[in-house]
Design a protein around this motif. Structure first.
Motif, mmCIF file in Angstrom:
data_model
loop_
_atom_site.group_PDB
_atom_site.id
_atom_site.type_symbol
_atom_site.label_atom_id
_atom_site.label_comp_id
_atom_site.label_asym_id
_atom_site.label_seq_id
_atom_site.Cartn_x
_atom_site.Cartn_y
_atom_site.Cartn_z
ATOM 1 N N HIS A 122 62.864 35.970 115.760
ATOM 2 C CA HIS A 122 61.991 35.324 114.777
ATOM 3 C C HIS A 122 61.563 36.412 113.809
ATOM 4 O O HIS A 122 61.307 37.542 114.220
ATOM 5 C CB HIS A 122 60.785 34.724 115.494
ATOM 6 N N HIS A 123 61.493 36.104 112.537
ATOM 7 C CA HIS A 123 61.133 37.114 111.550
ATOM 8 C C HIS A 123 59.619 37.212 111.414
ATOM 9 O O HIS A 123 58.921 36.218 111.227
ATOM 10 C CB HIS A 123 61.778 36.789 110.200
ATOM 11 N N GLY A 124 59.125 38.457 111.502
ATOM 12 C CA GLY A 124 57.693 38.709 111.542
ATOM 13 C C GLY A 124 57.074 39.019 110.194
ATOM 14 O O GLY A 124 57.555 38.606 109.135
ATOM 15 N N GLY A 125 55.987 39.797 110.255
ATOM 16 C CA GLY A 125 55.105 39.971 109.118
ATOM 17 C C GLY A 125 55.362 41.156 108.223
ATOM 18 O O GLY A 125 54.577 41.395 107.294
ATOM 19 N N PHE A 126 56.418 41.936 108.462
ATOM 20 C CA PHE A 126 56.793 42.963 107.492
ATOM 21 C C PHE A 126 57.550 42.247 106.371
ATOM 22 O O PHE A 126 58.724 42.497 106.109
ATOM 23 C CB PHE A 126 57.678 44.031 108.128
ATOM 24 N N ALA A 127 56.868 41.340 105.719
ATOM 25 C CA ALA A 127 57.491 40.408 104.777
ATOM 26 C C ALA A 127 56.436 39.814 103.870
ATOM 27 O O ALA A 127 55.236 39.970 104.098
ATOM 28 C CB ALA A 127 58.204 39.293 105.564
ATOM 29 N N GLU A 128 56.900 39.117 102.851
ATOM 30 C CA GLU A 128 55.929 38.472 101.949
ATOM 31 C C GLU A 128 55.369 37.190 102.544
ATOM 32 O O GLU A 128 54.246 36.780 102.221
ATOM 33 C CB GLU A 128 56.560 38.207 100.589
ATOM 34 N N LYS A 129 56.121 36.540 103.431
ATOM 35 C CA LYS A 129 55.655 35.320 104.095
ATOM 36 C C LYS A 129 56.143 35.302 105.535
ATOM 37 O O LYS A 129 57.112 35.980 105.894
ATOM 38 C CB LYS A 129 56.170 34.069 103.367
ATOM 39 N N VAL A 130 55.460 34.507 106.359
ATOM 40 C CA VAL A 130 55.856 34.348 107.757
ATOM 41 C C VAL A 130 55.512 32.929 108.178
ATOM 42 O O VAL A 130 54.605 32.298 107.616
ATOM 43 C CB VAL A 130 55.139 35.392 108.653
ATOM 44 N N ARG A 131 56.230 32.426 109.164
ATOM 45 C CA ARG A 131 55.974 31.087 109.671
ATOM 46 C C ARG A 131 55.634 31.134 111.159
ATOM 47 O O ARG A 131 56.110 32.004 111.890
ATOM 48 C CB ARG A 131 57.180 30.182 109.440
ATOM 49 N N ALA A 132 54.816 30.160 111.574
ATOM 50 C CA ALA A 132 54.429 30.064 112.979
ATOM 51 C C ALA A 132 53.932 28.662 113.262
ATOM 52 O O ALA A 132 53.590 27.908 112.344
ATOM 53 C CB ALA A 132 53.331 31.079 113.300
ATOM 54 N N SER A 133 53.897 28.311 114.543
ATOM 55 C CA SER A 133 53.286 27.053 114.948
ATOM 56 C C SER A 133 51.814 27.053 114.547
ATOM 57 O O SER A 133 51.134 28.082 114.628
ATOM 58 C CB SER A 133 53.401 26.887 116.459
ATOM 59 N N TRP A 134 51.307 25.909 114.139
ATOM 60 C CA TRP A 134 49.925 25.837 113.642
ATOM 61 C C TRP A 134 48.909 26.281 114.690
ATOM 62 O O TRP A 134 47.869 26.840 114.349
ATOM 63 C CB TRP A 134 49.607 24.428 113.151
ATOM 64 N N LYS B 150 49.498 47.015 103.584
ATOM 65 C CA LYS B 150 49.029 46.043 102.599
ATOM 66 C C LYS B 150 50.230 45.554 101.803
ATOM 67 O O LYS B 150 50.966 46.357 101.231
ATOM 68 C CB LYS B 150 47.997 46.672 101.661
ATOM 69 N N ALA B 151 50.434 44.252 101.772
ATOM 70 C CA ALA B 151 51.593 43.683 101.092
ATOM 71 C C ALA B 151 51.553 44.032 99.606
ATOM 72 O O ALA B 151 50.524 43.886 98.943
ATOM 73 C CB ALA B 151 51.640 42.178 101.285
ATOM 74 N N GLU C 100 49.100 39.162 103.636
ATOM 75 C CA GLU C 100 48.266 40.087 102.866
ATOM 76 C C GLU C 100 48.208 41.450 103.532
ATOM 77 O O GLU C 100 48.280 42.489 102.868
ATOM 78 C CB GLU C 100 46.869 39.501 102.692
ATOM 79 N N TYR C 101 48.068 41.455 104.855
ATOM 80 C CA TYR C 101 48.013 42.695 105.636
ATOM 81 C C TYR C 101 48.798 42.498 106.926
ATOM 82 O O TYR C 101 48.845 41.392 107.475
ATOM 83 C CB TYR C 101 46.572 43.075 106.000
ATOM 84 N N CYS C 102 49.387 43.581 107.411
ATOM 85 C CA CYS C 102 50.084 43.519 108.696
ATOM 86 C C CYS C 102 50.005 44.878 109.377
ATOM 87 O O CYS C 102 50.399 45.895 108.799
ATOM 88 C CB CYS C 102 51.546 43.109 108.516
ATOM 89 N N GLY C 103 49.482 44.899 110.592
ATOM 90 C CA GLY C 103 49.397 46.140 111.340
ATOM 91 C C GLY C 103 50.749 46.561 111.885
ATOM 92 O O GLY C 103 51.678 45.756 112.017
ATOM 93 N N ILE C 104 50.839 47.849 112.215
ATOM 94 C CA ILE C 104 52.015 48.382 112.908
ATOM 95 C C ILE C 104 51.589 48.701 114.333
ATOM 96 O O ILE C 104 50.684 49.508 114.562
ATOM 97 C CB ILE C 104 52.563 49.652 112.235
ATOM 98 N N CYS C 105 52.237 48.050 115.271
ATOM 99 C CA CYS C 105 51.953 48.233 116.694
ATOM 100 C C CYS C 105 53.116 48.997 117.329
ATOM 101 O O CYS C 105 54.252 48.933 116.846
ATOM 102 C CB CYS C 105 51.794 46.854 117.328
ATOM 103 N N HIS C 106 52.843 49.705 118.427
ATOM 104 C CA HIS C 106 53.932 50.394 119.127
ATOM 105 C C HIS C 106 54.988 49.399 119.610
ATOM 106 O O HIS C 106 56.167 49.757 119.745
ATOM 107 C CB HIS C 106 53.388 51.222 120.284
ATOM 108 N N SER C 107 54.577 48.153 119.856
ATOM 109 C CA SER C 107 55.556 47.141 120.254
ATOM 110 C C SER C 107 56.548 46.858 119.127
ATOM 111 O O SER C 107 57.718 46.560 119.386
ATOM 112 C CB SER C 107 54.846 45.855 120.667
ATOM 113 N N ASP C 108 56.084 46.931 117.874
ATOM 114 C CA ASP C 108 57.015 46.794 116.749
ATOM 115 C C ASP C 108 58.093 47.869 116.816
ATOM 116 O O ASP C 108 59.284 47.589 116.653
ATOM 117 C CB ASP C 108 56.269 46.921 115.412
ATOM 118 N N ILE C 109 57.657 49.094 117.069
ATOM 119 C CA ILE C 109 58.604 50.213 117.125
ATOM 120 C C ILE C 109 59.561 50.046 118.300
ATOM 121 O O ILE C 109 60.769 50.301 118.185
ATOM 122 C CB ILE C 109 57.835 51.544 117.204
ATOM 123 N N SER C 110 59.026 49.574 119.441
ATOM 124 C CA SER C 110 59.884 49.359 120.613
ATOM 125 C C SER C 110 60.959 48.322 120.325
ATOM 126 O O SER C 110 62.116 48.475 120.738
ATOM 127 C CB SER C 110 59.034 48.917 121.807
#
Length: 337
Positions: free
Chosen positions: A118-130, A334-335, A36-46
């Motif tokens: 691993h594919h992150g949250g700049f997407a419609e869906k994402v997966r992770a360990s529970w 916002k997605a 639904e929402y995903c922040g942009i962090c400087h680590s994403d840019i790095s």
């Protein structure tokens, strides 16, 4: 098979473009989350620009994710379909090494970063360990909570690591995306907060965030006035500083704690540590328990980052806004797939 639409960098220093991938079958220990929402962090840019030299392309960034669970693997525990959760820097950990068994899964040597391999949250869906899908408290605004899953925990973890108490005096270096959250959290923790800033125009705003005093990081005279007074200084910047000035500002047995990824070595004179039994330390985000604790604490005290919102379809414009240093103080997508 599940096809997931996303935005990806295909090479360093290139605009992101529409991308889709086959996620395969959901693993037994995984959850699938509709973003639904995903922040942009400087680590994403790095990572997008391979500044750390460990990027794996195509890169689907985004590790400050808020969304609803749409699928649960057979081994997922304590979560429900439709529940709102957050996913931060880590998407998986081994669960059997000593750090994992000790509840410090963020220190797992074989953990999976949400955006590296691993594919992150700049997407419609994402997966992770529970275990890394962190339930969101009911009384918070999900549109603002994404940055807490990385930036927030990054500055909250030092409080836990150093057993910080309300009697302590703490400093925050760099009043940006990380630093403004640190001030709010440290003030609510009960500490006396000193903010270090190179921008005099921010003084009133920084005090409104909760800082008790603001010290110019460019003034040797102001730095000298607080010599020997701070129990903990958390540096959030990713550029070299006059490190010895900050070591001098520490009280006996004080700690300079680094969470900003400075790419150059930090020179530390031995006598700056020995004389006052001082130390230099660092930390990487936090464990699932620390993330839950931080979110509960933030909900109890009404703490949220200051954010600017962009539709995810304007992701390249949003990234440029962050790169330009104009963000006040975090950008959230916002997605809108």
């Amino acid at each position: 098979m599940t096809t997931i639409r996303a935005y990806a960098a295909l090479a360093a220093n290139q605009p992101l473009q529409a991308f889709q991938y086959e996620a395969g079958a959901l693993k037994a220990h995984e959850v699938e989350v509709k973003v639904e929402y995903c922040g942009i962090c400087h680590s994403d840019i790095s990572v997008i620009d391979n500044e750390w030299g460990n990027s794996i392309y195509p890169v689907v960034g985004g590790h400050e994710i808020i969304g609803k669970i749409t699928a649960l693997g057979a081994e997922a525990r304590g979560l429900e379909i439709g529940q709102t959760v957050g996913i931060g820097w880590t998407a998986d950990s081994c669960q059997y090494c000593d750090p994992c068994i000790h509840g410090k899964q963020n220190l797992c040597a074989t953990s999976t970063a949400t955006i590296i391999g691993h594919h992150g949250g700049f997407a419609e869906k994402v997966r992770a360990s529970w275990q890394w899908a962190i339930p969101l408290p009911d009384n918070v605004d999900p549109a603002k909570m994404g940055p807490m899953l990385c930036g927030g925990i990054t500055v909250f973890a030092p409080l836990l690591q150093h057993n910080t108490l309300p009697i302590h005096k703490v400093g925050v270096v760099g009043i940006g995306g990380l630093g403004h959250m640190a001030i709010k959290l440290f003030k609510a923790w009960g500490c006396e907060v000193t903010a270090f800033s190179s921008n005099p125009e921010k003084i009133d705003e920084v005090k409104a965030m909760g800082a008790h005093q603001v010290v110019s990081s460019r003034s040797k005279a102001e730095l000298a006035k607080i010599k020997g007074t701070l129990d903990l200084i958390v540096s959030t910047v990713n550029v070299p500083l006059e490190w010895n000035s900050y070591l001098s500002a520490l009280a006996p047995e004080g700690t300079l704690h680094v969470v900003g990824a400075v790419l150059e070595p930090i020179p530390v004179p031995a006598f700056s540590l020995i004389g006052g039994a001082k130390s230099v330390s660092g930390s990487p985000t936090g464990s699932p328990w620390a993330l839950r604790t931080m979110l509960d604490f933030a909900a109890r005290h009404g703490i949220a980052p200051q954010v600017e919102e962009f539709p995810m379809s304007q992701i390249n414009e949003a990234i440029e806004h962050v790169k330009s240093g104009k963000a006040r103080y975090r950008v959230v997508l916002k997605a809108d797939f």
